[in-house]
Design a protein around this motif. Structure first.
Motif, PDB file in Angstrom:
ATOM      1  N   LEU A   4      15.336  -9.622   2.244  1.00 26.31           N
ATOM      2  CA  LEU A   4      15.933  -9.063   3.452  1.00 26.31           C
ATOM      3  C   LEU A   4      15.417  -7.641   3.572  1.00 26.31           C
ATOM      4  CD1 LEU A   4      19.641 -10.229   3.157  1.00 26.31           C
ATOM      5  CD2 LEU A   4      18.040 -10.854   4.955  1.00 26.31           C
ATOM      6  N   ILE A   5      14.981  -7.260   4.764  1.00 33.07           N
ATOM      7  CA  ILE A   5      14.437  -5.941   4.999  1.00 33.07           C
ATOM      8  C   ILE A   5      15.411  -5.186   5.884  1.00 33.07           C
ATOM      9  CG2 ILE A   5      12.542  -4.639   6.024  1.00 33.07           C
ATOM     10  CD1 ILE A   5      11.965  -8.174   4.852  1.00 33.07           C
ATOM     11  N   LEU A   6      15.960  -4.089   5.381  1.00 29.63           N
ATOM     12  CA  LEU A   6      16.920  -3.299   6.142  1.00 29.63           C
ATOM     13  C   LEU A   6      16.197  -2.167   6.864  1.00 29.63           C
ATOM     14  CD1 LEU A   6      19.829  -3.050   3.543  1.00 29.63           C
ATOM     15  CD2 LEU A   6      19.430  -4.795   5.290  1.00 29.63           C
ATOM     16  N   ILE A   7      16.432  -2.083   8.177  1.00 34.49           N
ATOM     17  CA  ILE A   7      15.837  -1.034   8.995  1.00 34.49           C
ATOM     18  C   ILE A   7      16.957  -0.307   9.741  1.00 34.49           C
ATOM     19  CG2 ILE A   7      13.599  -2.181   9.216  1.00 34.49           C
ATOM     20  CD1 ILE A   7      14.403  -3.082  12.050  1.00 34.49           C
ATOM     21  N   GLY A   8      16.683   0.931  10.110  1.00 33.83           N
ATOM     22  CA  GLY A   8      17.655   1.711  10.863  1.00 33.83           C
ATOM     23  C   GLY A   8      17.442   3.195  10.629  1.00 33.83           C
ATOM     24  N   MET A   9      18.240   3.963  11.327  1.00 35.55           N
ATOM     25  CA  MET A   9      18.133   5.423  11.276  1.00 35.55           C
ATOM     26  C   MET A   9      18.569   5.977   9.924  1.00 35.55           C
ATOM     27  SD  MET A   9      16.988   6.905  14.052  1.00 35.55           S
ATOM     28  CE  MET A   9      17.665   8.574  14.132  1.00 35.55           C
ATOM     29  N   PRO A  10      18.135   7.200   9.616  1.00 36.08           N
ATOM     30  CA  PRO A  10      18.690   7.883   8.456  1.00 36.08           C
ATOM     31  C   PRO A  10      20.210   7.959   8.612  1.00 36.08           C
ATOM     32  CG  PRO A  10      16.805   9.092   9.324  1.00 36.08           C
ATOM     33  CD  PRO A  10      17.118   8.013  10.305  1.00 36.08           C
TER      34      PRO A  10
ATOM     35  N   VAL B 140       9.329   1.712  10.994  1.00 38.24           N
ATOM     36  CA  VAL B 140       9.026   0.963  12.223  1.00 38.24           C
ATOM     37  C   VAL B 140       7.895   1.566  13.047  1.00 38.24           C
ATOM     38  CG1 VAL B 140      11.296  -0.133  12.425  1.00 38.24           C
ATOM     39  CG2 VAL B 140      10.923   2.143  13.418  1.00 38.24           C
ATOM     40  N   TYR B 141       7.401   2.739  12.669  1.00 36.23           N
ATOM     41  CA  TYR B 141       6.234   3.301  13.351  1.00 36.23           C
ATOM     42  C   TYR B 141       4.947   2.592  12.924  1.00 36.23           C
ATOM     43  CZ  TYR B 141       9.035   7.195  15.084  1.00 36.23           C
ATOM     44  OH  TYR B 141       9.982   7.964  15.714  1.00 36.23           O
ATOM     45  N   SER B 142       4.999   1.843  11.839  1.00 36.99           N
ATOM     46  CA  SER B 142       3.825   1.130  11.343  1.00 36.99           C
ATOM     47  C   SER B 142       3.953  -0.358  11.650  1.00 36.99           C
ATOM     48  CB  SER B 142       3.674   1.327   9.833  1.00 36.99           C
ATOM     49  OG  SER B 142       2.661   0.475   9.349  1.00 36.99           O
ATOM     50  N   ASP B 143       3.242  -0.802  12.667  1.00 31.89           N
ATOM     51  CA  ASP B 143       3.267  -2.220  13.010  1.00 31.89           C
ATOM     52  C   ASP B 143       2.721  -3.053  11.852  1.00 31.89           C
ATOM     53  OD1 ASP B 143       3.637  -4.412  15.025  1.00 31.89           O
ATOM     54  OD2 ASP B 143       1.470  -4.593  14.721  1.00 31.89           O
ATOM     55  N   ALA B 144       1.630  -2.601  11.260  1.00 32.78           N
ATOM     56  CA  ALA B 144       1.033  -3.343  10.133  1.00 32.78           C
ATOM     57  C   ALA B 144       2.003  -3.393   8.950  1.00 32.78           C
ATOM     58  CB  ALA B 144      -0.285  -2.700   9.714  1.00 32.78           C
ATOM     59  N   GLY B 145       2.659  -2.279   8.665  1.00 40.18           N
ATOM     60  CA  GLY B 145       3.620  -2.242   7.565  1.00 40.18           C
ATOM     61  C   GLY B 145       4.807  -3.165   7.805  1.00 40.18           C
ATOM     62  N   MET B 146       5.318  -3.174   9.022  1.00 44.03           N
ATOM     63  CA  MET B 146       6.456  -4.050   9.324  1.00 44.03           C
ATOM     64  C   MET B 146       6.048  -5.520   9.280  1.00 44.03           C
ATOM     65  SD  MET B 146       9.204  -2.335   9.481  1.00 44.03           S
ATOM     66  CE  MET B 146      10.226  -3.708  10.029  1.00 44.03           C
TER      67      MET B 146
ATOM     68  N   LEU C  48      15.214  11.700  18.459  1.00 44.17           N
ATOM     69  CA  LEU C  48      14.627  10.797  17.470  1.00 44.17           C
ATOM     70  C   LEU C  48      15.232   9.405  17.588  1.00 44.17           C
ATOM     71  CD1 LEU C  48      12.656  10.597  15.063  1.00 44.17           C
ATOM     72  CD2 LEU C  48      14.601  11.156  13.586  1.00 44.17           C
ATOM     73  N   LEU C  49      16.539   9.337  17.739  1.00 46.99           N
ATOM     74  CA  LEU C  49      17.212   8.045  17.898  1.00 46.99           C
ATOM     75  C   LEU C  49      16.718   7.333  19.155  1.00 46.99           C
ATOM     76  CD1 LEU C  49      19.324   5.928  17.110  1.00 46.99           C
ATOM     77  CD2 LEU C  49      21.047   7.328  18.262  1.00 46.99           C
ATOM     78  N   ALA C  50      16.596   8.055  20.256  1.00 45.52           N
ATOM     79  CA  ALA C  50      16.109   7.456  21.502  1.00 45.52           C
ATOM     80  C   ALA C  50      14.688   6.920  21.346  1.00 45.52           C
ATOM     81  CB  ALA C  50      16.175   8.483  22.637  1.00 45.52           C
ATOM     82  N   GLU C  51      13.870   7.605  20.559  1.00 38.02           N
ATOM     83  CA  GLU C  51      12.489   7.176  20.320  1.00 38.02           C
ATOM     84  C   GLU C  51      12.432   5.945  19.416  1.00 38.02           C
ATOM     85  OE1 GLU C  51       9.398  10.266  19.509  1.00 38.02           O
ATOM     86  OE2 GLU C  51       9.321   9.270  17.542  1.00 38.02           O
ATOM     87  N   ARG C  52      13.270   5.928  18.370  1.00 38.65           N
ATOM     88  CA  ARG C  52      13.193   4.861  17.373  1.00 38.65           C
ATOM     89  C   ARG C  52      13.972   3.599  17.737  1.00 38.65           C
ATOM     90  NH1 ARG C  52      13.669   7.823  11.467  1.00 38.65           N
ATOM     91  NH2 ARG C  52      11.733   9.038  11.623  1.00 38.65           N
ATOM     92  N   ARG C  53      15.057   3.735  18.465  1.00 40.61           N
ATOM     93  CA  ARG C  53      15.923   2.577  18.722  1.00 40.61           C
ATOM     94  C   ARG C  53      15.154   1.368  19.276  1.00 40.61           C
ATOM     95  NH1 ARG C  53      20.113  -0.153  20.714  1.00 40.61           N
ATOM     96  NH2 ARG C  53      22.017   0.120  19.544  1.00 40.61           N
ATOM     97  N   PRO C  54      14.279   1.554  20.272  1.00 38.21           N
ATOM     98  CA  PRO C  54      13.515   0.393  20.774  1.00 38.21           C
ATOM     99  C   PRO C  54      12.619  -0.237  19.701  1.00 38.21           C
ATOM    100  CG  PRO C  54      13.342   2.248  22.297  1.00 38.21           C
ATOM    101  CD  PRO C  54      14.020   2.756  21.058  1.00 38.21           C
ATOM    102  N   LEU C  55      12.129   0.564  18.767  1.00 34.01           N
ATOM    103  CA  LEU C  55      11.301   0.023  17.686  1.00 34.01           C
ATOM    104  C   LEU C  55      12.147  -0.813  16.726  1.00 34.01           C
ATOM    105  CD1 LEU C  55       9.111   3.179  16.950  1.00 34.01           C
ATOM    106  CD2 LEU C  55       8.419   1.091  18.160  1.00 34.01           C
ATOM    107  N   TYR C  56      13.346  -0.322  16.396  1.00 30.11           N
ATOM    108  CA  TYR C  56      14.247  -1.104  15.541  1.00 30.11           C
ATOM    109  C   TYR C  56      14.566  -2.438  16.217  1.00 30.11           C
ATOM    110  CZ  TYR C  56      15.088   3.299  13.045  1.00 30.11           C
ATOM    111  OH  TYR C  56      14.952   4.468  12.342  1.00 30.11           O
TER     112      TYR C  56
END
Length: 176
Positions: free
Chosen positions: A8-14, A85-91, A133-141
């Motif tokens: 299981l891979i957990l993603i989300g904000m700090p 989540v900024y790394s498509d290849a990593g995800m 930062l949250l507004a930028e990352r939320r769509p990626l999450y």
């Protein structure tokens, strides 16, 4: 029945609780636990914030991507850094091991939990606010999430139960 061969891979904000929930989840599901922020720090021999001070936030993201691409963690709970989540290849690499679970915590709760945003080692643009930062990352999450858990005002035990139930539903859907 849970498929114990998958991670299981957990993603989300700090501040979302990825490390805390991850450790508890690994114990409950009898899986190993890994925190990719710790992998970065061990590899570099320094704290995340030191990497940012010595280079910049983009260098931290680059190192993070290298760590994610080198990941080989079957049967783990993997707590990622908030910027994974900024790394498509990593995800894509991580998701080969199992579903990504987005711990969706409201901004007010996140901000109440984080009292060291400026020194925590968060890979963000200089001067960028937590809200930005949250507004930028939320769509990626949301894009990478196979499972989204609404964590608003919930204790860890409830979040764990929802993750386990959602994981079981995810595997049932895959078998159908």
């Amino acid at each position: 029945m849970t498929d114990f061969s998958n991670s299981l891979i957990l993603i989300g904000m700090p501040g979302a609780g990825k490390s805390t929930i991850g450790l508890l989840l690994a114990k409950m599901l009898v899986k190993d636990f890994v925190d990719t922020d710790i992998l970065i720090q061990n590899r570099e021999g320094k704290a995340l914030q030191e990497i940012i001070y010595e280079h910049d936030y983009l260098k931290l993201r680059e190192i993070e991507e290298q760590v994610l691409l080198g990941a080989d963690y079957p049967n783990h709970v993997i707590a990622t850094g908030g910027s994974a989540v900024y790394s498509d290849a990593g995800m894509r690499r991580l998701k080969r091991f199992g579903p990504a679970v987005f711990l969706d915590v409201p901004e007010a709760e996140l901000q109440a939990r984080i009292n060291n945003f400026g020194s925590r080692g968060v890979a963000c643009k200089p001067g960028q606010s937590f809200s930005e930062l949250l507004a930028e990352r939320r769509p990626l999450y949301q894009r990478y999430a196979d499972i989204t858990i609404n964590c608003r005002d919930k204790p860890p035990e409830q979040i764990l139960g929802e993750i386990i139930a959602a994981e079981a539903d995810t595997y049932a859907d895959m078998d159908a």
